[in-house]
Design a protein around this motif. Sequence first.
Motif, PDB file in Angstrom:
ATOM      1  N   GLY A  75      66.539   9.314  44.680  1.00  0.00           N
ATOM      2  CA  GLY A  75      66.599   9.458  46.131  1.00  0.00           C
ATOM      3  C   GLY A  75      66.187   8.157  46.791  1.00  0.00           C
ATOM      4  O   GLY A  75      66.733   7.091  46.491  1.00  0.00           O
ATOM      5  N   LYS A  76      65.203   8.230  47.659  1.00  0.00           N
ATOM      6  CA  LYS A  76      64.703   7.041  48.345  1.00  0.00           C
ATOM      7  C   LYS A  76      63.552   6.387  47.599  1.00  0.00           C
ATOM      8  O   LYS A  76      63.032   5.364  48.030  1.00  0.00           O
ATOM      9  CB  LYS A  76      64.269   7.403  49.768  1.00  0.00           C
ATOM     10  N   GLU A  77      63.161   6.996  46.480  1.00  0.00           N
ATOM     11  CA  GLU A  77      62.070   6.433  45.685  1.00  0.00           C
ATOM     12  C   GLU A  77      62.608   5.370  44.732  1.00  0.00           C
ATOM     13  O   GLU A  77      63.497   5.638  43.916  1.00  0.00           O
ATOM     14  CB  GLU A  77      61.372   7.527  44.880  1.00  0.00           C
ATOM     15  N   ILE A  78      62.081   4.155  44.853  1.00  0.00           N
ATOM     16  CA  ILE A  78      62.447   3.047  43.975  1.00  0.00           C
ATOM     17  C   ILE A  78      61.166   2.440  43.428  1.00  0.00           C
ATOM     18  O   ILE A  78      60.289   2.031  44.191  1.00  0.00           O
ATOM     19  CB  ILE A  78      63.262   1.975  44.734  1.00  0.00           C
ATOM     20  N   MET A  79      61.049   2.393  42.107  1.00  0.00           N
ATOM     21  CA  MET A  79      59.819   1.896  41.492  1.00  0.00           C
ATOM     22  C   MET A  79      60.111   1.002  40.293  1.00  0.00           C
ATOM     23  O   MET A  79      61.101   1.194  39.595  1.00  0.00           O
ATOM     24  CB  MET A  79      58.934   3.066  41.049  1.00  0.00           C
ATOM     25  N   LEU A  80      59.223   0.043  40.076  1.00  0.00           N
ATOM     26  CA  LEU A  80      59.254  -0.811  38.896  1.00  0.00           C
ATOM     27  C   LEU A  80      57.958  -0.606  38.131  1.00  0.00           C
ATOM     28  O   LEU A  80      56.878  -0.520  38.733  1.00  0.00           O
ATOM     29  CB  LEU A  80      59.379  -2.285  39.293  1.00  0.00           C
ATOM     30  N   ILE A  81      58.057  -0.540  36.816  1.00  0.00           N
ATOM     31  CA  ILE A  81      56.879  -0.329  35.973  1.00  0.00           C
ATOM     32  C   ILE A  81      56.633  -1.588  35.150  1.00  0.00           C
ATOM     33  O   ILE A  81      57.494  -2.012  34.376  1.00  0.00           O
ATOM     34  CB  ILE A  81      57.067   0.887  35.054  1.00  0.00           C
ATOM     35  N   TYR A  82      55.460  -2.189  35.337  1.00  0.00           N
ATOM     36  CA  TYR A  82      55.092  -3.436  34.673  1.00  0.00           C
ATOM     37  C   TYR A  82      53.982  -3.204  33.653  1.00  0.00           C
ATOM     38  O   TYR A  82      53.260  -2.201  33.717  1.00  0.00           O
ATOM     39  CB  TYR A  82      54.544  -4.439  35.685  1.00  0.00           C
ATOM     40  N   GLU A  83      53.821  -4.173  32.775  1.00  0.00           N
ATOM     41  CA  GLU A  83      52.613  -4.210  31.961  1.00  0.00           C
ATOM     42  C   GLU A  83      51.437  -4.418  32.914  1.00  0.00           C
ATOM     43  O   GLU A  83      51.539  -5.120  33.923  1.00  0.00           O
ATOM     44  CB  GLU A  83      52.683  -5.350  30.941  1.00  0.00           C
TER      45      GLU A  83
END
Length: 232
Positions: A75-83
């Motif tokens: 949907g409108k949720e955009i996320m990046l997952i980092y160390e």
Amino acid sequence: MIEATDNFSDDNKLGEGGFGPVYKGKLVSNKREIAVKRLSRNSKQGTKEFQNEVILCSKLQHRNLVKVLGCCIQGKEIMLIYEYMPNKSLDSFLFDPTQKKLLDWSKRFNIICGITRGLLYLHQDSRLRVIHRDLKPSNILLDNDMNPKISDFGLAKICGDDQIEGNTNRVVGTYGYMAPEYVIDGLFSVKSDVFSFGILLLEIVSGKKNKGLIYTSSNHSLVGHVSNTNNF
């Protein structure tokens, strides 16, 4: 990510940049600590920058570049997952009266060398020639041993093997770190990153910000101040 970050609790908030807030989290499956960057609705960056960062970080591998572990679009949720980088960003040490005391000359030299290696990889040694375009202390993350890792590739540009410069009508970045030819004419190149690195180098050595401080003896900036060798 809701469970990993305790529903994006303020207690887990690590900071906030142009993309949006960043939260500390822990994966339920293996208890690995992570950092989650969540796109803010008020963000000046968007889907294009997000996709740019995902593509670049999936292709670039170097000990002095932060590693992206995954991404999420729903949907409108955009996320990046980092160390997860336990010592956060370089600016939290450089410009904090207490924390800066922990940066002795050997640590500062190690940080400078690490950033240099990462930048050399981007410009010369990677499969892609990458111009970062937003090199600054808040985009240098520090691991548990204070080793630096360049982060935030949302504004980066990919060039061909034989291309070392380009032109844009949309000038992006952070004032105070952008090369004059980029600000005035939109011309960016590997030299643009070298200019930003030069400003960053002055800040690491002096412990002073390039912007926000007034030097009465010179031109009201760190660059103008140190250009007079009597002041440095």
